[in-house]
Design a protein around this motif. Structure first.
Motif, PDB file in Angstrom:
ATOM      1  N   ILE A  55       0.835  -1.206   0.000  1.00 10.54           N
ATOM      2  CA  ILE A  55       0.000   0.000   0.000  1.00 10.54           C
ATOM      3  C   ILE A  55       0.868   1.254   0.000  1.00 10.54           C
ATOM      4  CG2 ILE A  55      -1.607   1.341   1.433  1.00 10.54           C
ATOM      5  CD1 ILE A  55      -2.909  -1.419   2.149  1.00 10.54           C
ATOM      6  N   ALA A  56       1.937   1.247   0.792  1.00 12.55           N
ATOM      7  CA  ALA A  56       2.856   2.391   0.823  1.00 12.55           C
ATOM      8  C   ALA A  56       3.516   2.594  -0.537  1.00 12.55           C
ATOM      9  CB  ALA A  56       3.916   2.185   1.904  1.00 12.55           C
ATOM     10  N   LEU A  57       3.864   1.507  -1.215  1.00 12.58           N
ATOM     11  CA  LEU A  57       4.482   1.595  -2.545  1.00 12.58           C
ATOM     12  C   LEU A  57       3.516   2.225  -3.553  1.00 12.58           C
ATOM     13  CD1 LEU A  57       6.851   0.810  -4.481  1.00 12.58           C
ATOM     14  CD2 LEU A  57       5.669  -1.357  -4.815  1.00 12.58           C
ATOM     15  N   ILE A  58       2.263   1.784  -3.534  1.00 15.82           N
ATOM     16  CA  ILE A  58       1.259   2.336  -4.448  1.00 15.82           C
ATOM     17  C   ILE A  58       1.034   3.822  -4.169  1.00 15.82           C
ATOM     18  CG2 ILE A  58      -1.190   2.245  -5.091  1.00 15.82           C
ATOM     19  CD1 ILE A  58      -1.005  -0.831  -4.587  1.00 15.82           C
ATOM     20  N   ALA A  59       0.925   4.172  -2.903  1.00 14.42           N
ATOM     21  CA  ALA A  59       0.706   5.574  -2.529  1.00 14.42           C
ATOM     22  C   ALA A  59       1.893   6.440  -2.930  1.00 14.42           C
ATOM     23  CB  ALA A  59       0.452   5.683  -1.034  1.00 14.42           C
ATOM     24  N   ALA A  60       3.111   5.946  -2.714  1.00 12.19           N
ATOM     25  CA  ALA A  60       4.311   6.719  -3.063  1.00 12.19           C
ATOM     26  C   ALA A  60       4.400   6.940  -4.569  1.00 12.19           C
ATOM     27  CB  ALA A  60       5.563   6.000  -2.559  1.00 12.19           C
ATOM     28  N   TYR A  61       4.069   5.916  -5.348  1.00 11.31           N
ATOM     29  CA  TYR A  61       4.122   6.064  -6.806  1.00 11.31           C
ATOM     30  C   TYR A  61       3.135   7.140  -7.270  1.00 11.31           C
ATOM     31  CZ  TYR A  61       4.400   5.094 -11.740  1.00 11.31           C
ATOM     32  OH  TYR A  61       4.586   5.236 -13.096  1.00 11.31           O
TER      33      TYR A  61
END
Length: 196
Positions: free
Chosen positions: A81-87
């Motif tokens: 989830i953090a990866l998706i949000a950061a992208y």
């Protein structure tokens, strides 16, 4: 040219964007757009190809997170989830392009889904199903969970500014971390001692 086209399609949609305007934004002659891409449809498809190429590394990272069964599912879901949000934060033009065109039906909608959404969903589906089985998340269907989660992670562009006015402690630069924390609180079951 592609950067100008992605920007135009992201803000104006397919019907609102035009080759002359895209050429002007790219500071090139309008005839060059036709020479390089042939048509508006082919230029739109080249934009999708560009966004798909940009997603290659993040999707590979997402797949590695999903496949790493040595780590607890809650931890992997949090990282995914953090990866998706950061992208989405790092590439707002990609987020806008996908958001604006995701509701299209027909061939453009199918192309967008196959090339930009499906790779992300397939990585997340595995984690969501695993999280459901472990009781880490409550959901009836992984696709619905993913849909609601994606919308929560991609609030309207003015959200950080609005929150700066309403609640400065979670607005502005604090908005991203606060959003992730809130998403985790809403989208995960409370952790129990010794739970996955």
């Amino acid at each position: 040219m592609l950067s100008a086209a992605i920007d135009a399609f992201s803000h104006l949609g397919y019907d609102g964007a035009n080759l002359r305007g895209i050429a002007a934004a790219a500071k090139v002659d309008a005839s060059l757009v036709r020479v390089h891409f042939g048509s508006k449809e082919q230029l739109w498809r080249a934009c999708v190809d560009t966004l798909e190429a940009a997603l290659t590394a993040p999707v590979a990272h997402l797949k590695a997170i999903a496949d790493d069964t040595t780590r607890p599912v809650r931890e992997r879901l949090r990282d995914a989830i953090a990866l998706i949000a950061a992208y989405a934060t790092q590439h707002p033009e990609h987020k806008r392009f996908i958001s604006l065109h995701a509701s299209e039906t027909g061939e453009r909608g199918a192309v967008l889904y196959r090339h930009l959404l499906e790779p992300v969903y397939h990585c997340m589906e595995k984690l969501i199903v695993e999280g459901m089985a472990a009781g880490v998340i409550r959901a009836e269907h992984p696709a619905m969970y993913f849909c609601v989660l994606a919308h929560a992670l991609h609030p309207p562009p003015g959200s950080p500014v609005l929150m700066q006015v309403i609640a400065p402690e979670v607005g502005g630069d604090a908005f991203g971390p606060a959003l992730l924390k809130q998403v985790e609180m809403v989208f995960f079951t409370p952790p129990e001692a010794g739970s996955p």
